[in-house]
Motif scaffolding. Structure first.
Motif, PDB file in Angstrom:
ATOM      1  N   PRO A  15      35.794 -59.927   2.446  1.00  0.00           N
ATOM      2  CA  PRO A  15      35.408 -58.619   2.764  1.00  0.00           C
ATOM      3  C   PRO A  15      34.736 -58.533   4.447  1.00  0.00           C
ATOM      4  O   PRO A  15      33.628 -60.015   4.437  1.00  0.00           O
ATOM      5  N   THR A  16      34.084 -57.633   5.291  1.00  0.00           N
ATOM      6  CA  THR A  16      33.769 -58.027   6.299  1.00  0.00           C
ATOM      7  C   THR A  16      31.721 -57.435   5.888  1.00  0.00           C
ATOM      8  O   THR A  16      31.193 -56.591   4.813  1.00  0.00           O
ATOM      9  N   THR A  17      31.355 -58.145   5.801  1.00  0.00           N
ATOM     10  CA  THR A  17      29.313 -58.071   6.139  1.00  0.00           C
ATOM     11  C   THR A  17      28.736 -56.470   6.923  1.00  0.00           C
ATOM     12  O   THR A  17      28.557 -57.073   7.685  1.00  0.00           O
ATOM     13  N   PRO A  18      28.060 -56.298   6.125  1.00  0.00           N
ATOM     14  CA  PRO A  18      27.496 -54.368   6.832  1.00  0.00           C
ATOM     15  C   PRO A  18      26.716 -55.046   7.662  1.00  0.00           C
ATOM     16  O   PRO A  18      25.528 -56.297   7.397  1.00  0.00           O
ATOM     17  N   THR A  19      26.190 -54.501   9.006  1.00  0.00           N
ATOM     18  CA  THR A  19      25.215 -55.393   9.653  1.00  0.00           C
ATOM     19  C   THR A  19      24.007 -54.901   9.248  1.00  0.00           C
ATOM     20  O   THR A  19      23.666 -53.607   9.049  1.00  0.00           O
ATOM     21  N   PRO A  20      22.669 -55.391   9.355  1.00  0.00           N
ATOM     22  CA  PRO A  20      21.838 -54.975   8.672  1.00  0.00           C
ATOM     23  C   PRO A  20      20.931 -53.629   9.577  1.00  0.00           C
ATOM     24  O   PRO A  20      21.496 -53.618  10.987  1.00  0.00           O
ATOM     25  N   THR A  21      20.301 -52.032   9.180  1.00  0.00           N
ATOM     26  CA  THR A  21      19.737 -51.770  10.254  1.00  0.00           C
ATOM     27  C   THR A  21      18.891 -51.404  10.326  1.00  0.00           C
ATOM     28  O   THR A  21      18.013 -51.395  11.756  1.00  0.00           O
ATOM     29  N   THR A  22      18.097 -51.365   9.383  1.00  0.00           N
ATOM     30  CA  THR A  22      16.289 -51.418   9.117  1.00  0.00           C
ATOM     31  C   THR A  22      15.978 -51.594   8.299  1.00  0.00           C
ATOM     32  O   THR A  22      16.779 -52.336   7.600  1.00  0.00           O
ATOM     33  N   TYR A  23      14.848 -52.063   8.757  1.00  0.00           N
ATOM     34  CA  TYR A  23      13.731 -53.092   7.360  1.00  0.00           C
ATOM     35  C   TYR A  23      13.202 -52.529   6.162  1.00  0.00           C
ATOM     36  O   TYR A  23      12.783 -51.079   6.732  1.00  0.00           O
ATOM     37  N   SER A  24      13.241 -52.754   5.210  1.00  0.00           N
ATOM     38  CA  SER A  24      13.563 -51.303   3.890  1.00  0.00           C
ATOM     39  C   SER A  24      11.885 -52.925   2.935  1.00  0.00           C
ATOM     40  O   SER A  24      12.594 -53.329   2.342  1.00  0.00           O
ATOM     41  N   PRO A  25      11.206 -52.683   2.618  1.00  0.00           N
ATOM     42  CA  PRO A  25      10.020 -52.903   2.512  1.00  0.00           C
ATOM     43  C   PRO A  25      10.256 -52.756   0.397  1.00  0.00           C
ATOM     44  O   PRO A  25       9.700 -53.815   0.187  1.00  0.00           O
ATOM     45  N   ALA A  26      10.568 -51.856   0.397  1.00  0.00           N
ATOM     46  CA  ALA A  26      11.672 -51.666  -1.221  1.00  0.00           C
ATOM     47  C   ALA A  26      12.041 -53.413  -1.223  1.00  0.00           C
ATOM     48  O   ALA A  26      12.788 -53.623  -0.902  1.00  0.00           O
ATOM     49  N   PRO A  27      11.735 -54.337  -2.482  1.00  0.00           N
ATOM     50  CA  PRO A  27      12.906 -55.030  -2.952  1.00  0.00           C
ATOM     51  C   PRO A  27      14.084 -54.455  -3.326  1.00  0.00           C
ATOM     52  O   PRO A  27      13.978 -53.407  -4.086  1.00  0.00           O
TER      53      PRO A  27
END
Length: 101
Positions: A15-27
């Motif tokens: 499976p391909t890994t999705p590219t990170p789009t934005t930083y989310s501070p919530a764990p």
């Protein structure tokens, strides 16, 4: 025209890994999913009929005869070479011995 037919893959595709789009501070805690067990592939078993068994035996016998003939011819070539070298050694020795007289 002719198109190749590929057999099914033995392993599942990676499976391909999705590219990170934005930083989310919530764990982000992923839900626990059990890992799948190794896939079981069923391959067709080879069915030996009397005709195919006879063909295999005849092919094996023919292969053994061919390999035997090649090995015997190689052994004969080595024996002939050794005999000719021995004859040459005797001739050279007699020539050197007659030179000393």
């Amino acid at each position: 025209m002719l198109t190749p037919k590929y057999p099914p893959q033995d392993t599942p595709p990676i499976p391909t890994t999705p590219t990170p789009t934005t930083y989310s501070p919530a764990p982000h805690i992923p839900a626990h999913t059990p890992s799948p067990s190794a896939p079981v592939f069923s391959r067709p078993t080879v069915q030996l009929t009397p005709g195919s068994t006879l063909t295999l035996v005849a092919g094996g016998g023919a292969l053994a005869l061919v390999v035997g003939a090649v090995l015997v011819s190689m052994l004969l070539a080595v024996a002939i070479t050794a005999a000719s070298v021995a004859v040459c050694a005797v001739v050279v020795r007699s020539l050197l011995k007659s030179d000393h007289r």
